[in-house]
Design a protein around this motif. Structure first.
Motif, mmCIF file in Angstrom:
data_model
loop_
_atom_site.group_PDB
_atom_site.id
_atom_site.type_symbol
_atom_site.label_atom_id
_atom_site.label_comp_id
_atom_site.label_asym_id
_atom_site.label_seq_id
_atom_site.Cartn_x
_atom_site.Cartn_y
_atom_site.Cartn_z
ATOM 1 N N LYS A 105 68.988 103.755 -8.826
ATOM 2 C CA LYS A 105 69.963 104.130 -7.789
ATOM 3 C C LYS A 105 70.438 102.903 -7.017
ATOM 4 O O LYS A 105 71.634 102.645 -6.898
ATOM 5 C CB LYS A 105 69.320 105.140 -6.830
ATOM 6 C CG LYS A 105 68.850 106.420 -7.503
ATOM 7 C CD LYS A 105 68.292 107.457 -6.522
ATOM 8 C CE LYS A 105 67.035 107.000 -5.825
ATOM 9 N NZ LYS A 105 65.894 106.749 -6.720
ATOM 10 N N GLY A 106 69.490 102.117 -6.491
ATOM 11 C CA GLY A 106 69.868 100.959 -5.683
ATOM 12 C C GLY A 106 70.640 99.930 -6.475
ATOM 13 O O GLY A 106 71.625 99.358 -5.998
ATOM 14 N N THR A 107 70.222 99.709 -7.717
ATOM 15 C CA THR A 107 70.871 98.730 -8.586
ATOM 16 C C THR A 107 72.329 99.099 -8.825
ATOM 17 O O THR A 107 73.232 98.280 -8.691
ATOM 18 C CB THR A 107 70.120 98.634 -9.932
ATOM 19 O OG1 THR A 107 68.773 98.230 -9.672
ATOM 20 C CG2 THR A 107 70.799 97.661 -10.881
ATOM 21 N N ILE A 159 75.298 107.622 -0.316
ATOM 22 C CA ILE A 159 74.018 107.917 0.337
ATOM 23 C C ILE A 159 72.977 108.054 -0.758
ATOM 24 O O ILE A 159 72.974 109.006 -1.536
ATOM 25 C CB ILE A 159 74.117 109.169 1.220
ATOM 26 C CG1 ILE A 159 75.151 108.937 2.335
ATOM 27 C CG2 ILE A 159 72.745 109.483 1.818
ATOM 28 C CD1 ILE A 159 75.230 110.053 3.366
ATOM 29 N N ASP A 160 72.135 107.012 -0.818
ATOM 30 C CA ASP A 160 71.185 106.803 -1.919
ATOM 31 C C ASP A 160 69.830 107.405 -1.571
ATOM 32 O O ASP A 160 69.240 107.084 -0.554
ATOM 33 C CB ASP A 160 71.092 105.278 -2.126
ATOM 34 C CG ASP A 160 69.927 104.804 -2.968
ATOM 35 O OD1 ASP A 160 69.780 103.564 -3.106
ATOM 36 O OD2 ASP A 160 69.150 105.635 -3.469
ATOM 37 N N GLY A 161 69.334 108.322 -2.430
ATOM 38 C CA GLY A 161 68.000 108.882 -2.235
ATOM 39 C C GLY A 161 67.971 109.981 -1.189
ATOM 40 O O GLY A 161 66.947 110.277 -0.607
ATOM 41 N N GLY A 201 57.137 94.225 -3.318
ATOM 42 C CA GLY A 201 56.088 94.356 -2.300
ATOM 43 C C GLY A 201 56.090 95.692 -1.583
ATOM 44 O O GLY A 201 55.560 95.832 -0.483
ATOM 45 N N ARG A 202 56.698 96.704 -2.198
ATOM 46 C CA ARG A 202 56.731 98.024 -1.559
ATOM 47 C C ARG A 202 55.363 98.698 -1.612
ATOM 48 O O ARG A 202 54.689 98.672 -2.638
ATOM 49 C CB ARG A 202 57.789 98.921 -2.216
ATOM 50 C CG ARG A 202 59.208 98.598 -1.808
ATOM 51 C CD ARG A 202 60.271 99.439 -2.478
ATOM 52 N NE ARG A 202 59.974 100.870 -2.572
ATOM 53 C CZ ARG A 202 60.922 101.770 -2.847
ATOM 54 N NH1 ARG A 202 62.184 101.380 -3.047
ATOM 55 N NH2 ARG A 202 60.624 103.061 -2.935
ATOM 56 N N VAL A 203 55.005 99.334 -0.484
ATOM 57 C CA VAL A 203 53.686 99.965 -0.391
ATOM 58 C C VAL A 203 53.570 101.123 -1.395
ATOM 59 O O VAL A 203 52.482 101.506 -1.806
ATOM 60 C CB VAL A 203 53.449 100.466 1.061
ATOM 61 C CG1 VAL A 203 54.444 101.574 1.439
ATOM 62 C CG2 VAL A 203 52.041 100.966 1.240
HETATM 63 MG MG LIG Z 1 66.053 102.526 -4.273
#
Ligand SMILES: [Mg+2]
Ligand SMILES: Nc1ncnc2c1ncn2[C@@H]1O[C@H](COP(=O)(O)OP(=O)(O)OP(=O)(O)O)[C@@H](O)[C@H]1O
Ligand SMILES: Nc1ccn([C@@H]2O[C@H](COP(=O)(O)O)[C@@H](O)[C@H]2O)c(=O)n1
Length: 210
Positions: free
Chosen positions: A35-37, A104-106, A148-150
């Protein structure tokens, strides 16, 4: 504390957003579907503003706000934050940004998100871009993401998959019943996925890239 839906019902209020009347496209798909890409590509080629609900929530954690700890815990668990929190962040971003079209992503991640957003803002999406990708491929991508996402660990990834299947797919099915879903095979390489995305935006958007 009443829910955002109660507040909207009680006051019959439509947020200032409905006055702005922005064009909104929801970008949905499992964790790691891209999605972000692809939103970054759409921003560059079609002039939309990208709002990632996850990024807004992570920024809220960093801001030290009263909801920060709750958000942090829910992201760590891969669960869905109460709609009133996320919708307030989206409303603020849309009102502050000088643009009239937003990806609007996610979001919406579940039926509560979906219903509350429409009730509170009065906004109905132009369409929903759904990135369809296998869990094997999504897991492979997330484990290689190194941001580095939790929540980028196998245990949380599996929980997020479960949330997607149990809650988010129902949102996609809702919009599919309205004929609003544009499904993209997101399992292909980035460039091939974007070729399919361009075909969705080109006929609709008047700023289509030459
Ligand atoms: Mg994303
Ligand atoms: N088509 C693709 N082929 C291979 N790798 C991809 C593809 N699209 C994105 N990726 C990579 O996969 C990872 C996840 O992509 P991205 O962050 O865009 O997914 P996402 O759907 O936004 O995930 P999340 O919901 O976890 O934020 C990134 O490292 C990205 O570079
Ligand atoms: N509508 C939403 C969107 C996200 N979250 C929480 O954020 C996490 C990360 O989301 P990404 O889209 O950046 O992967 C997600 O797993 C949720 O915990 C949310 O609660 N509501």
């Amino acid at each position: 504390m009443g829910t955002v839906v109660d507040a909207a019902n009680k006051e019959g209020a439509k947020s200032a957003l409905s006055e702005k009347k922005p064009k909104v496209v929801f970008v949905l798909g499992g964790p790691g579907s891209g999605k972000g890409t692809q939103c970054a590509n759409i921003v560059e080629h079609f002039g939309y503003t990208h709002l990632s609900a996850g990024d807004l929530l992570r920024a809220e954690i960093k801001s030290g706000s009263e909801n920060g700890t709750m958000i942090q815990n829910m992201i760590s668990e891969g669960t869905i934050v109460p709609s009133e929190v996320t919708i307030k962040l989206l409303e603020k971003a849309i009102m502050e940004i000088e643009n009239d079209k937003f990806l609007i992503d996610g979001f919406p991640r579940n039926e509560e998100n979906r219903a509350a957003f429409e009730l509170v803002t009065g906004i109905v999406p132009e369409f929903v871009l759904f990135f369809d990708c296998s869990e094997e491929e999504m897991e492979r991508r997330i484990l290689g993401r190194n941001q580095g996402r939790v929540d980028d660990n196998v245990e949380t990834i599996r929980k997020r998959f479960r949330v997607f299947v149990e809650s988010s797919l129902a949102v996609i099915n809702y919009y599919s019943s309205k004929g609003k879903v544009k499904k993209i095979d997101a399992g292909k390489p980035v460039e091939e996925v974007f070729e399919a995305v361009k075909a969705v935006f080109a006929p609709v958007d008047d700023k289509a890239a030459a």
